[in-house]
Write an enzyme that holds these catalytic residues in place. Structure first.
Site, mmCIF file in Angstrom:
data_model
loop_
_atom_site.group_PDB
_atom_site.id
_atom_site.type_symbol
_atom_site.label_atom_id
_atom_site.label_comp_id
_atom_site.label_asym_id
_atom_site.label_seq_id
_atom_site.Cartn_x
_atom_site.Cartn_y
_atom_site.Cartn_z
ATOM 1 N N LEU A 157 -2.128 -11.800 -6.365
ATOM 2 C CA LEU A 157 -0.994 -11.943 -7.296
ATOM 3 C C LEU A 157 -1.257 -11.179 -8.598
ATOM 4 O O LEU A 157 -0.629 -11.433 -9.618
ATOM 5 C CB LEU A 157 -0.710 -13.433 -7.581
ATOM 6 N N SER A 207 -5.724 -9.128 -12.166
ATOM 7 C CA SER A 207 -6.352 -8.038 -12.939
ATOM 8 C C SER A 207 -5.333 -7.294 -13.783
ATOM 9 O O SER A 207 -5.578 -7.019 -14.956
ATOM 10 C CB SER A 207 -7.055 -7.011 -12.046
ATOM 11 N N HIS A 267 0.829 -1.216 0.000
ATOM 12 C CA HIS A 267 0.000 0.000 0.000
ATOM 13 C C HIS A 267 0.864 1.267 0.000
ATOM 14 O O HIS A 267 0.370 2.359 0.242
ATOM 15 C CB HIS A 267 -0.987 0.019 1.171
ATOM 16 N N ASP A 284 1.145 -2.953 -9.699
ATOM 17 C CA ASP A 284 0.847 -4.213 -10.377
ATOM 18 C C ASP A 284 1.078 -4.122 -11.877
ATOM 19 O O ASP A 284 1.684 -5.005 -12.490
ATOM 20 C CB ASP A 284 -0.606 -4.629 -10.095
HETATM 21 C C1 GLA Z 1 -3.311 -3.846 -4.917
HETATM 22 C C2 GLA Z 1 -3.162 -2.588 -5.762
HETATM 23 C C3 GLA Z 1 -1.703 -2.092 -5.758
HETATM 24 C C4 GLA Z 1 -1.161 -1.981 -4.338
HETATM 25 C C5 GLA Z 1 -1.427 -3.268 -3.559
HETATM 26 C C6 GLA Z 1 -1.024 -3.161 -2.110
HETATM 27 O O1 GLA Z 1 -2.616 -4.905 -5.528
HETATM 28 O O2 GLA Z 1 -3.553 -2.815 -7.098
HETATM 29 O O3 GLA Z 1 -1.625 -0.858 -6.437
HETATM 30 O O4 GLA Z 1 -1.667 -0.847 -3.682
HETATM 31 O O5 GLA Z 1 -2.790 -3.641 -3.616
HETATM 32 O O6 GLA Z 1 0.341 -3.010 -1.976
#
Ligand code: GLA
Length: 391
Positions: A128, A131, A37, A173
């Site tokens: 993981l 999306s 986060h 991600d």
């Molecule tokens: C999800 C969000 C990311 C990140 C993580 C937590 O995967 O898509 O952008 O904030 O949670 O680290």
């Protein structure tokens, strides 16, 4: 295990017998090693792209439509290309594809009328990044070789998710799915959007354990955390108006003024500030091949998510607590957005078998569920799958 390209091409031909020979693309999921986060707080994160990926086979057509079949959902969706710009999210898997198509159009990139088949090895809802893998795989497939800067590709995927799907995610991600590198983790500076690759010591194995639970709190709690971090920034600006995000706040400054930050935002800020620092420390420990230190940072990060950010859950805490009692385990923590999904574990390669056995037995005895294990070897980011192998 990576899917065989010829199987995906065969599925495409079976589904779309009148379409031409498809091109094949892949985009990986990721496991985040540390820094959770912290991305939307403009700090650091350290994911690795996985060899588990989403595949997209695509061929252009003359129908004026984008037709997409998901083999995982056994469901087809089609949209007239003229309607992409006013499409509305449907709460379905194709929102990710339509969101990407809309963003491509908005960037002035022409989308051809096409048939597309998507199929993913990234387990859904497991933290993981299934999306992002779907977004980036669809984006590279729809681009069909048209040039785009890698960072623009990652940002486009993020916009598809935040602005169309409605999940206010950070950049981690999609960035990991684009910039993945075999043999290394990616330390991303989420403010400058630069990165450096960090090799992991040879004598460590990264294993993700899927708890097989996903508590439905996901998106709403994510939104709440984003807002609580903003509230913390607002409170901290009273002491230093140059603060724009929690990235700008050092731990020493925070400790001095924290009593003046309301309790919940204070806890959230403590996690973000400390986890951002842990990414830096972990990368240094990895370079120094200091496995003990890497493991300690993992556990500290987990406790911070458990008690300060409050995004863990009972099953995940159980997996972490069990893991760190097993010989050969350096550290364990939850990975991803939270409230279930996977833990990520650092362990000595010769301890892997007994780790799997012990974790599976303990988890089954306690929760009656069989956890899944993934060997997380860093893999390359998104791109075409070679023509010979797809022929
Ligand atoms: C999800 C969000 C990311 C990140 C993580 C937590 O995967 O898509 O952008 O904030 O949670 O680290």
């Amino acid at each position: 295990m990576a899917f065989a390209p010829d199987q995906i091409v065969a599925s495409f031909r079976h589904r779309f017998p009148r379409a031409g020979t498809p091109s094949l693309y892949r985009a990986p999921g990721r496991v985040n090693l540390i820094g959770e986060h912290t991305d939307y707080n403009l700090g650091f994160v350290l994911p690795i792209a996985l060899d588990m990926a989403c595949y997209a086979a695509v061929a252009s057509t003359d129908t004026g439509k984008l037709r997409v079949f998901s083999e995982d959902f056994d469901e087809e969706f089609e949209i007239d290309l003229n309607s992409v710009s006013d499409a509305k999210p449907a709460g379905k898997w194709w929102d990710y594809v339509v969101g990407v198509a809309r963003e491509l159009e908005r960037s002035g990139i022409a989308i051809l009328s096409s048939d597309m088949l998507v199929k993913s090895e990234v387990p859904l809802g497991s933290g993981l990044s299934s999306s992002a893998a779907l977004e980036i795989a669809s984006a590279v497939a729809l681009l069909g070789g048209q040039p785009i800067k890698p960072l623009d590709l990652a940002l486009l995927g993020q916009r598809a998710e935040s602005q169309f799907v409605g999940m206010p995610c950070g950049i981690m991600d999609q960035y990991a799915s684009v910039f993945g590198h075999a043999g290394a983790a990616i330390k991303i500076d989420c403010r400058s959007l630069d990165h450096e690759y960090v090799g992991l010591p040879d004598n460590v194995q990264v294993i993700a354990v899927n708890s097989m639970v996903k508590h439905e709190l996901g998106t709403s709690a994510y939104r709440e955390r984003v807002a609580e971090c903003q509230a913390a920034v607002k409170a901290l600006q009273e002491f230093d108006s140059s603060i724009e995000s929690l990235r700008d706040v050092s731990m020493s400054f925070f400790v001095e003024v924290q009593e003046r930050v309301p309790p919940v935002p204070r806890q959230r800020a403590r996690h973000i500030i400390s986890d951002t620092q842990r990414v830096v420390d972990f990368a240094a420990a990895a370079r120094a091949k200091d496995l003990k230190e890497m493991g300690k940072l993992f556990v500290a990060s987990h406790r911070s998510m458990q008690f300060d950010y409050e995004i863990s859950c009972e099953e995940i805490d159980f997996l972490v607590d069990t893991a760190i009692g097993i010989p050969g385990v350096y550290g364990a923590r939850m990975t991803g957005g939270g409230f279930g999904g996977c833990t990520v574990n650092l362990l000595a390669p010769d301890g892997v078998d007994s780790f799997r056995r012990t974790i599976a037995e303990a988890y089954e005895a306690r929760y009656g569920k069989t956890p899944l294990f993934y060997d997380c070897k860093p893999a390359e980011g998104a791109g075409p799958v070679s023509a010979e192998s797809a022929a």
